[in-house]
Design a protein around this motif. Sequence first.
Motif, short mmCIF file in Angstrom:
data_model
loop_
_atom_site.label_atom_id
_atom_site.label_comp_id
_atom_site.label_asym_id
_atom_site.label_seq_id
_atom_site.Cartn_x
_atom_site.Cartn_y
_atom_site.Cartn_z
N SER A 194 41.91 -103.94 21.29
CA SER A 194 42.74 -104.01 22.49
C SER A 194 43.71 -102.82 22.48
O SER A 194 43.94 -102.21 21.43
N LEU A 195 44.24 -102.51 23.66
CA LEU A 195 45.05 -101.30 23.79
C LEU A 195 46.40 -101.47 23.08
O LEU A 195 47.04 -102.51 23.21
N LYS A 196 46.83 -100.44 22.37
CA LYS A 196 48.13 -100.54 21.69
C LYS A 196 49.25 -100.07 22.64
O LYS A 196 48.97 -99.48 23.69
N PRO A 197 50.52 -100.33 22.30
CA PRO A 197 51.62 -99.94 23.18
C PRO A 197 51.54 -98.46 23.57
O PRO A 197 51.22 -97.60 22.74
N GLY A 198 51.82 -98.20 24.85
CA GLY A 198 51.81 -96.82 25.34
C GLY A 198 50.44 -96.37 25.82
O GLY A 198 50.29 -95.30 26.39
N VAL A 199 49.39 -97.19 25.56
CA VAL A 199 48.03 -96.82 25.97
C VAL A 199 47.62 -97.74 27.13
O VAL A 199 47.89 -98.94 27.10
N MET A 200 46.99 -97.17 28.15
CA MET A 200 46.66 -97.95 29.35
C MET A 200 45.18 -97.80 29.70
O MET A 200 44.47 -96.98 29.11
N ALA A 201 44.75 -98.54 30.73
CA ALA A 201 43.34 -98.48 31.15
C ALA A 201 42.94 -97.05 31.53
O ALA A 201 41.79 -96.64 31.33
N MET A 202 43.88 -96.27 32.07
CA MET A 202 43.59 -94.88 32.42
C MET A 202 43.07 -94.12 31.19
O MET A 202 42.20 -93.25 31.30
N ASP A 203 43.59 -94.48 30.02
CA ASP A 203 43.16 -93.78 28.81
C ASP A 203 41.73 -94.16 28.42
O ASP A 203 41.03 -93.37 27.79
N VAL A 204 41.30 -95.36 28.82
CA VAL A 204 39.92 -95.77 28.52
C VAL A 204 38.96 -94.89 29.32
O VAL A 204 37.98 -94.36 28.78
N ILE A 205 39.26 -94.70 30.59
CA ILE A 205 38.32 -93.91 31.40
C ILE A 205 38.43 -92.42 31.07
O ILE A 205 37.43 -91.69 31.10
N LEU A 206 39.64 -91.98 30.69
CA LEU A 206 39.74 -90.56 30.26
C LEU A 206 38.92 -90.36 28.97
O LEU A 206 38.27 -89.34 28.80
N LYS A 207 38.93 -91.37 28.10
CA LYS A 207 38.12 -91.29 26.88
C LYS A 207 36.63 -91.21 27.27
O LYS A 207 35.88 -90.40 26.73
N MET A 208 36.22 -92.04 28.22
CA MET A 208 34.82 -92.01 28.68
C MET A 208 34.48 -90.61 29.22
O MET A 208 33.42 -90.06 28.95
N LEU A 209 35.41 -90.04 30.01
CA LEU A 209 35.16 -88.71 30.56
C LEU A 209 35.03 -87.67 29.45
O LEU A 209 34.25 -86.73 29.56
N SER A 210 35.79 -87.87 28.37
CA SER A 210 35.70 -86.89 27.27
C SER A 210 34.35 -87.02 26.56
O SER A 210 33.85 -86.06 25.98
N ILE A 211 33.74 -88.21 26.63
CA ILE A 211 32.44 -88.41 25.97
C ILE A 211 31.29 -87.99 26.90
O ILE A 211 30.37 -87.28 26.52
N VAL A 212 31.37 -88.45 28.15
CA VAL A 212 30.23 -88.30 29.08
C VAL A 212 30.29 -86.99 29.87
O VAL A 212 29.25 -86.42 30.22
N GLY A 213 31.52 -86.52 30.17
CA GLY A 213 31.67 -85.30 30.97
C GLY A 213 31.57 -85.58 32.46
O GLY A 213 31.26 -86.70 32.87
N VAL A 214 31.79 -84.54 33.28
CA VAL A 214 31.87 -84.77 34.73
C VAL A 214 30.49 -84.87 35.40
O VAL A 214 30.41 -85.21 36.58
N LYS A 215 29.42 -84.53 34.68
CA LYS A 215 28.11 -84.71 35.32
C LYS A 215 27.17 -85.60 34.50
O LYS A 215 26.09 -85.92 34.95
N GLY A 216 27.65 -86.03 33.33
CA GLY A 216 26.79 -86.80 32.43
C GLY A 216 26.42 -88.18 32.95
O GLY A 216 25.51 -88.82 32.44
#
Length: 639
Positions: A166-188
């Motif tokens: 689960s998300l720790k203090p200071g981390v939000m759902a936005m960080d989950v999708i930014l993490k996904m973007l860092s893995i998958v990229g903008v066209k992946g």
Amino acid sequence: MKPMNLTEKIFSEHLVGGGDLPPAGEVVTLKIDEAFTQDATGTMCMLQLEAMGVKRVKPLSVNFVDHSMMQSGFRNPDDHEYLRTVSQKLGIIFSPPGTGICHFLNIENFVKPGMTGIGADSHTVNAGGMGAIYFGAGGYDVALAMATGEYKLPMPQVVKVYLTGSLKPGVMAMDVILKMLSIVGVKGGKGKIFEYAGPGVASLSLTERATVTNMGAEMGASTSIFPSDERTREYLESRNRGGDYKEMGADDGAEYTESVDINLDELEPLIAIYPSPGNVEKVSQRAGDKIHQVCVGSCTNSSYENIAAFAEMLKGKRVVVDTLLYPGSRAVATQLANSGYVASLFQSGVRVMENGCGACIGQGGSPISKGLSLRTFNRNFPKRSGTNDAEVHLVSPQVAAASALTGVITVPTESVDFTDSPQVDDSASFVMPIPQAEAEKVETIQGPNIMQLPAFDSLPDTLKGEVLLKMGDNISTDDIQPAGIYLPLRSNVKEYAMQATFNQVDTSFGERAVAHRDAGGHGILVGRENYGQGSSREHAALCPRWLGVRAVVVAQFARIHVANLVNFGIVPLTFKNMEDFDKVTQGDNVSIDVSNLEGDLSLEVNGESIPLVPAFEAKDVPVLKAGGALPYFKLTTAA
Ligand code: MIC
Ligand code: SF4
């Protein structure tokens, strides 16, 4: 029976004609439960729907007004009046300006677990947070879905995203999708549906899930989906919609094409660095960088929880940079007022703006020249903010709050306990459909801003003309057809094309293209990877077509844009060998024999024949031949 993933279950329940699902890549026709537009795409969509001769829409349909709300002059209000009257005429719910952002209102009021939908906006995928399958599409495809209750798309692959922790203090759902973007990229994500699963899912609330599915659009994904569980029930009950709840999830042993694992415990606050949502770093790597503006809101991060957390962090303190806030809906704004946060936001020095897209689409709120703006939005493409030399980084609401207080990029660390407040029912804001007999008597009001749809001719046997532009990777629809100050021109193809098409890439484009078109030339555009990424705006195909563009040749297209090109009779093609890109220069005279779109295709340039591969489907061939979807619709329905 073979265990199914959630996507397969919803697809099977909606498969027109029934039977088995086809393999990935093959075209599938789905029954659509809901279709909607927003004002910036809605007027063209409605003109096309009227041109189809439709008397009443089939599925639940909604026209939202949220993008073009500046009303400086007659253009936006004229568009809204047309949308209001055409909605009444065709049996569509109308959401007037100020009610809120389409995607947010959609989950608050209309989407139910297990539904399918399409919307004339790329972030329609937001609805996946509710356990529903929703796609972004161009206006014509939405008009067709309103007319027929169906939508065709290539069967996507399904990727499992397994969440633990689960998300720790200071981390939000936005960080989950930014993490996904860092893995998958903008066209992946192209051709894929991201299906979230695992024990971590239960730790995310419904609006947090919607943040994640919303920004799945930035991965180029077809859509994303969460299961529908107790958290879904909790949200629906809080909105007095408990009856809409249905538990839905994948079967044990369901199959996926790939999987991605994310441990929420390990996530840190992340930031997408200008100019792409895919340039993801840790906020700590940028800590201390000076900022000039903070904007909170957009369809990605404008829930009560998001804004209350932001407001709570600011309570009793003052922001030190220009800080703008856009609530997702009137219901959220009222909830913020009821809990005392509107007053505390005022006292913290925040500019509380109208419920709508606002600065996200450059409708006001531009940063200073060469400024750096931190935004909780989903896109930071060049010039989208309206200030050409400003930069935008994308962050969560808590990073935005911590940074607004210090004036530099700051990592939030503490947990935030915000005041809870009951949800508010604002459904009285909607203008509901009237009975058909009365509706048919309604006259639509089309002010001078509404230009009739241009007529387009069929495809000639040979396209012959100049390479009007040669571009690089990741050309977004904001590059092709900017929004911002040009949004009021959305209902006027000629003005929008002449003033805006590619003007960020080359200010002479409009004049050059028209001169070339009027001399009988067929304009050709050349680019590289991920051409047409970003929005669903069909104007990024419609306006180039009006300017005489007849083919686009690139390395790879973004999903929605390629469908829009076909809908407006522009032939989408890709290089068979990418080295050939260097053999083409802007200004070259080229030709393409398109007499047999199902045969071998090549670009004839400088005495060479460069092999091309179609980016269209077999089903698109007659549409391209007819010169576009509307001419094709008329041809086939008249027959
Ligand atoms: C966007 O965020 O780019 C928009 C503005 O919402 C677009 C739609 C449009 O251009 O009207 C989108 O995302 O599809
Ligand atoms: Fe509106 Fe921005 Fe969401 Fe597009 S991304 S729908 S402009 S809030």
